[in-house]
Structures are given as structure tokens and as C-alpha cells.
Motif scaffolding. Structure first.
Motif, PDB file in Angstrom:
ATOM      1  N   MET A 154       0.850  -1.207   0.000  1.00 56.00           N
ATOM      2  CA  MET A 154       0.000   0.000   0.000  1.00 56.00           C
ATOM      3  C   MET A 154       0.877   1.246   0.000  1.00 56.00           C
ATOM      4  N   ALA A 155       0.572   2.164  -0.903  1.00 55.89           N
ATOM      5  CA  ALA A 155       1.393   3.386  -1.032  1.00 55.89           C
ATOM      6  C   ALA A 155       1.223   4.280   0.176  1.00 55.89           C
ATOM      7  N   GLU A 156       2.362   4.821   0.645  1.00 54.37           N
ATOM      8  CA  GLU A 156       2.321   5.747   1.774  1.00 54.37           C
ATOM      9  C   GLU A 156       1.811   7.114   1.334  1.00 54.37           C
ATOM     10  N   PRO A 157       0.977   7.756   2.151  1.00 51.12           N
ATOM     11  CA  PRO A 157       0.474   9.087   1.772  1.00 51.12           C
ATOM     12  C   PRO A 157       1.620  10.081   1.694  1.00 51.12           C
ATOM     13  N   ARG A 158       1.542  10.925   0.692  1.00 53.18           N
ATOM     14  CA  ARG A 158       2.562  11.958   0.520  1.00 53.18           C
ATOM     15  C   ARG A 158       2.318  13.111   1.481  1.00 53.18           C
ATOM     16  N   THR A 159       3.396  13.563   2.081  1.00 46.54           N
ATOM     17  CA  THR A 159       3.317  14.733   2.958  1.00 46.54           C
ATOM     18  C   THR A 159       3.719  15.964   2.165  1.00 46.54           C
ATOM     19  N   THR A 160       2.913  16.977   2.216  1.00 46.34           N
ATOM     20  CA  THR A 160       3.217  18.226   1.491  1.00 46.34           C
ATOM     21  C   THR A 160       3.727  19.281   2.464  1.00 46.34           C
ATOM     22  N   LEU A 161       4.383  20.268   1.876  1.00 48.37           N
ATOM     23  CA  LEU A 161       4.922  21.357   2.675  1.00 48.37           C
ATOM     24  C   LEU A 161       3.781  22.167   3.282  1.00 48.37           C
ATOM     25  N   SER A 162       3.861  22.378   4.567  1.00 53.20           N
ATOM     26  CA  SER A 162       2.845  23.169   5.257  1.00 53.20           C
ATOM     27  C   SER A 162       3.525  24.164   6.190  1.00 53.20           C
ATOM     28  N   TRP A 163       2.790  25.222   6.487  1.00 56.30           N
ATOM     29  CA  TRP A 163       3.335  26.305   7.303  1.00 56.30           C
ATOM     30  C   TRP A 163       2.515  26.491   8.575  1.00 56.30           C
ATOM     31  N   SER A 164       3.228  26.814   9.635  1.00 54.18           N
ATOM     32  CA  SER A 164       2.584  27.180  10.894  1.00 54.18           C
ATOM     33  C   SER A 164       3.337  28.384  11.440  1.00 54.18           C
ATOM     34  N   LEU A 165       2.920  29.559  10.970  1.00 53.52           N
ATOM     35  CA  LEU A 165       3.688  30.775  11.228  1.00 53.52           C
ATOM     36  C   LEU A 165       3.581  31.222  12.675  1.00 53.52           C
ATOM     37  N   ASP A 166       4.738  31.520  13.245  1.00 53.75           N
ATOM     38  CA  ASP A 166       4.819  32.086  14.584  1.00 53.75           C
ATOM     39  C   ASP A 166       5.028  33.591  14.438  1.00 53.75           C
ATOM     40  N   TRP A 167       4.183  34.369  15.057  1.00 51.46           N
ATOM     41  CA  TRP A 167       4.219  35.816  14.810  1.00 51.46           C
ATOM     42  C   TRP A 167       5.520  36.445  15.316  1.00 51.46           C
ATOM     43  N   LYS A 168       6.119  35.867  16.352  1.00 49.16           N
ATOM     44  CA  LYS A 168       7.368  36.420  16.878  1.00 49.16           C
ATOM     45  C   LYS A 168       8.508  36.245  15.872  1.00 49.16           C
ATOM     46  N   SER A 169       8.625  35.041  15.322  1.00 45.42           N
ATOM     47  CA  SER A 169       9.681  34.823  14.335  1.00 45.42           C
ATOM     48  C   SER A 169       9.390  35.571  13.043  1.00 45.42           C
ATOM     49  N   LEU A 170       8.102  35.702  12.691  1.00 43.31           N
ATOM     50  CA  LEU A 170       7.740  36.475  11.507  1.00 43.31           C
ATOM     51  C   LEU A 170       8.123  37.945  11.672  1.00 43.31           C
ATOM     52  N   LEU A 171       7.885  38.499  12.839  1.00 43.44           N
ATOM     53  CA  LEU A 171       8.258  39.884  13.117  1.00 43.44           C
ATOM     54  C   LEU A 171       9.773  40.050  13.097  1.00 43.44           C
ATOM     55  N   ALA A 172      10.480  39.067  13.670  1.00 43.61           N
ATOM     56  CA  ALA A 172      11.943  39.142  13.720  1.00 43.61           C
ATOM     57  C   ALA A 172      12.541  39.142  12.322  1.00 43.61           C
ATOM     58  N   ILE A 173      12.057  38.248  11.452  1.00 41.43           N
ATOM     59  CA  ILE A 173      12.642  38.182  10.117  1.00 41.43           C
ATOM     60  C   ILE A 173      12.216  39.376   9.270  1.00 41.43           C
ATOM     61  N   ALA A 174      11.022  39.903   9.526  1.00 42.36           N
ATOM     62  CA  ALA A 174      10.573  41.081   8.779  1.00 42.36           C
ATOM     63  C   ALA A 174      11.448  42.298   9.075  1.00 42.36           C
ATOM     64  N   ILE A 175      11.997  42.333  10.292  1.00 41.73           N
ATOM     65  CA  ILE A 175      12.879  43.447  10.669  1.00 41.73           C
ATOM     66  C   ILE A 175      14.330  43.162  10.294  1.00 41.73           C
ATOM     67  N   ALA A 176      14.791  41.969  10.626  1.00 40.92           N
ATOM     68  CA  ALA A 176      16.226  41.671  10.498  1.00 40.92           C
ATOM     69  C   ALA A 176      16.650  41.373   9.064  1.00 40.92           C
ATOM     70  N   LEU A 177      15.838  40.645   8.310  1.00 42.85           N
ATOM     71  CA  LEU A 177      16.258  40.245   6.966  1.00 42.85           C
ATOM     72  C   LEU A 177      16.480  41.445   6.042  1.00 42.85           C
ATOM     73  N   PRO A 178      15.547  42.412   5.951  1.00 43.43           N
ATOM     74  CA  PRO A 178      15.825  43.577   5.108  1.00 43.43           C
ATOM     75  C   PRO A 178      17.053  44.359   5.568  1.00 43.43           C
ATOM     76  N   LEU A 179      17.273  44.416   6.888  1.00 47.54           N
ATOM     77  CA  LEU A 179      18.436  45.134   7.404  1.00 47.54           C
ATOM     78  C   LEU A 179      19.736  44.460   6.968  1.00 47.54           C
ATOM     79  N   LEU A 180      19.798  43.139   7.099  1.00 49.79           N
ATOM     80  CA  LEU A 180      20.997  42.409   6.693  1.00 49.79           C
ATOM     81  C   LEU A 180      21.264  42.551   5.199  1.00 49.79           C
ATOM     82  N   LEU A 181      20.201  42.446   4.402  1.00 54.52           N
ATOM     83  CA  LEU A 181      20.370  42.605   2.954  1.00 54.52           C
ATOM     84  C   LEU A 181      20.810  44.025   2.599  1.00 54.52           C
ATOM     85  N   ARG A 182      20.244  44.987   3.293  1.00 52.04           N
ATOM     86  CA  ARG A 182      20.624  46.382   3.031  1.00 52.04           C
ATOM     87  C   ARG A 182      22.092  46.614   3.366  1.00 52.04           C
ATOM     88  N   LEU A 183      22.548  46.059   4.474  1.00 51.85           N
ATOM     89  CA  LEU A 183      23.958  46.194   4.847  1.00 51.85           C
ATOM     90  C   LEU A 183      24.866  45.530   3.818  1.00 51.85           C
TER      91      LEU A 183
END
Length: 247
Positions: free
Chosen positions: A1-30
Motif C-alpha cells: 500500500m502506497a504511503e500518503p505523501r506529505t506536502t509542505l505546510s506552514w505554521s507561522l509564529d508571529w514572533k519569528s515572523l516579526l523578527a525576520i521582517a525586521i532583520a532580513l531587510p536590514l541584513l540585505l541592506r547592509l
């Protein structure tokens, strides 16, 4: 019997989302800022190299004074009026950069950077300088800094010679009549030259590019951590690995 395929899924954490929204543009700008600085330094090096290859010209024939242009000039040093730019370090030794005043035949005046001289470690006694007598012919290149000196309200001395942190050519032009809007940096073979080993730039284009790579690497690591913490990507890779082992 074929195993069910697992697809990519997201469970966004607002703290990490806020951190990357601030830090990533800053690092790229630098990172992009460092690349811009590398281009600016490379253009400066190319311009300086091109100008330094030109034959020396009489400074009194010029209408404008581009940096690094080789020139020669004749005049008489004013041995009473000169500047000792403080806290100039060479190979760990404290000293001064000497800026002299040259009187030209047409009545004009020119600032001359003679070079570096070692100083008394106690700072109690100024170095004794020797001066060529009479008319001298000097050779060097033009250089006037475009950077604004950092000052904490330094009180500029009135008596000569003047020991101070920075020279302000714009202010001197109002104080000294006929002062040309440039500075002559003496070549080491020129009369009155002191120690003239100077850095063209403090940070090379290669170093700026290296700094840019570091900022971009940090941005990539941050983005990777964000993806791992907010998705099931590790589980996907683990699942594929497990299926591969079963096969």
C-alpha cells in the motif's frame, strides 16, 4: 500500500515572523551597502591611479584642483606658521602630521602636507622642525579630504605653531588671504618631506566585498532558521529519507 505523501505546510509564529521582517531587510541592506562602498573605493583607486600617471603640472596654471593630480610649485615656507595634527599613529608610535604654509610668488598661499614626524611621548615638548631656506621647488600630489572632521567642540589655538586634531581648510580660507582651495602632499623625494607613507584608502574593495558576503550569509542563515521553525520541511526531508531507506 502506497504511503500518503506529505506536502509542505506552514505554521507561522508571529514572533519569528516579526523578527525576520525586521532583520532580513536590514541584513540585505547592509550587504548591498558594502557592495556599493566597494564600487566607490574601486572607482577612487582607478581615478587615483590614472591621475598619478599624468605628468606633473605647475599648480599655478590650474583652474581646478582634482585630488591625486601630480603637480610642482615654487615658493618660500613660512617657518613660523604651521600646524601639528595630533594623535597620528604610525606602527604604534605617536606623532604629528605636519601641515606647512607656502608663500607663492604671485602672493598666493598653499597648504603643504610635509608628512609625519614622531612626537614626545609625554606630549610636553613639540618636535623641532628644519625648514629649507629661500625659494624651494616642491613636487607632490593634490589632496583635499571631503570628509567632515569629527569634533567635540575643539578650541582652535591662536598661537603658532598650532597643535590641533583636524584641519579645516574652509575656515582657513577666510583667515588666510589668497589661500588655494587644496593641499599639496609632498613626495618623499621632495625638499622638506618627512615620512610620507600614506594609505590611499583605509578599507580595500576586496574587504568591503568580504563584509558584504558575511551580511548575505547571515541573511541566508536567518531565512533558513525561519523556514525550519515555521514549516514541516524537516519532516518532509526525514520522510523522504526514510522511504529511500525502505526501498
Amino acid at each position: 500500500m502506497a504511503e500518503p505523501r506529505t506536502t509542505l505546510s506552514w505554521s507561522l509564529d508571529w514572533k519569528s515572523l516579526l523578527a525576520i521582517a525586521i532583520a532580513l531587510p536590514l541584513l540585505l541592506r547592509l550587504g548591498f551597502w558594502q557592495l556599493q562602498r566597494a564600487d566607490e573605493k574601486q572607482q577612487l583607486l582607478d581615478a587615483a591611479t590614472a591621475r598619478r600617471q599624468q605628468p606633473a603640472v605647475d599648480i599655478q596654471s590650474l583652474g581646478e584642483y582634482p585630488n591625486y593630480l601630480p603637480v610642482y610649485v615654487e615658493g618660500v615656507f613660512d617657518s613660523q606658521r604651521y600646524w601639528l595634527l595630533d594623535n597620528r599613529i604610525r606602527q604604534g608610535q605617536f606623532g604629528y602630521e605636519i601641515i606647512a604654509l607656502l608663500n607663492l610668488a604671485d602672493g598666493g598661499k598653499l597648504l603643504v602636507e610635509r608628512g609625519w614626524i614622531a612626537a614626545d611621548a609625554s606630549r610636553r615638548q613639540l618636535p623641532e622642525l628644519t625648514w629649507p631656506e629661500g625659494i624651494v621647488r616642491l613636487q607632490g600630489e593634490l589632496y583635499r579630504s571631503t570628509e567632515q572632521p569629527f569634533s567635540l567642540g575643539e578650541q582652535l589655538p591662536e598661537a603658532w605653531p598650532r597643535r590641533q586634531q583636524w584641519l579645516q581648510p574652509e575656515r582657513l580660507e577666510t583667515e588666510i588671504d589668497g589661500l588655494l582651495p587644496t593641499v599639496l602632499r609632498l613626495h618623499e623625494q621632495s625638499p622638506a618631506a618627512l615620512r610620507t607613507d600614506r594609505l590611499l584608502i583605509n578599507v580595500s574593495p576586496q574587504k568591503h566585498r568580504g563584509y558584504a558576503l558575511q551580511w548575505f550569509a547571515m541573511a541566508a542563515v536567518l531565512a533558513g532558521i525561519f523556514v525550519v521553525r515555521n514549516s514541516n520541511i524537516l519532516a518532509l526531508f526525514k520522510g523522504r529519507s526514510d522511504r529511500g531507506e525502505k526501498l
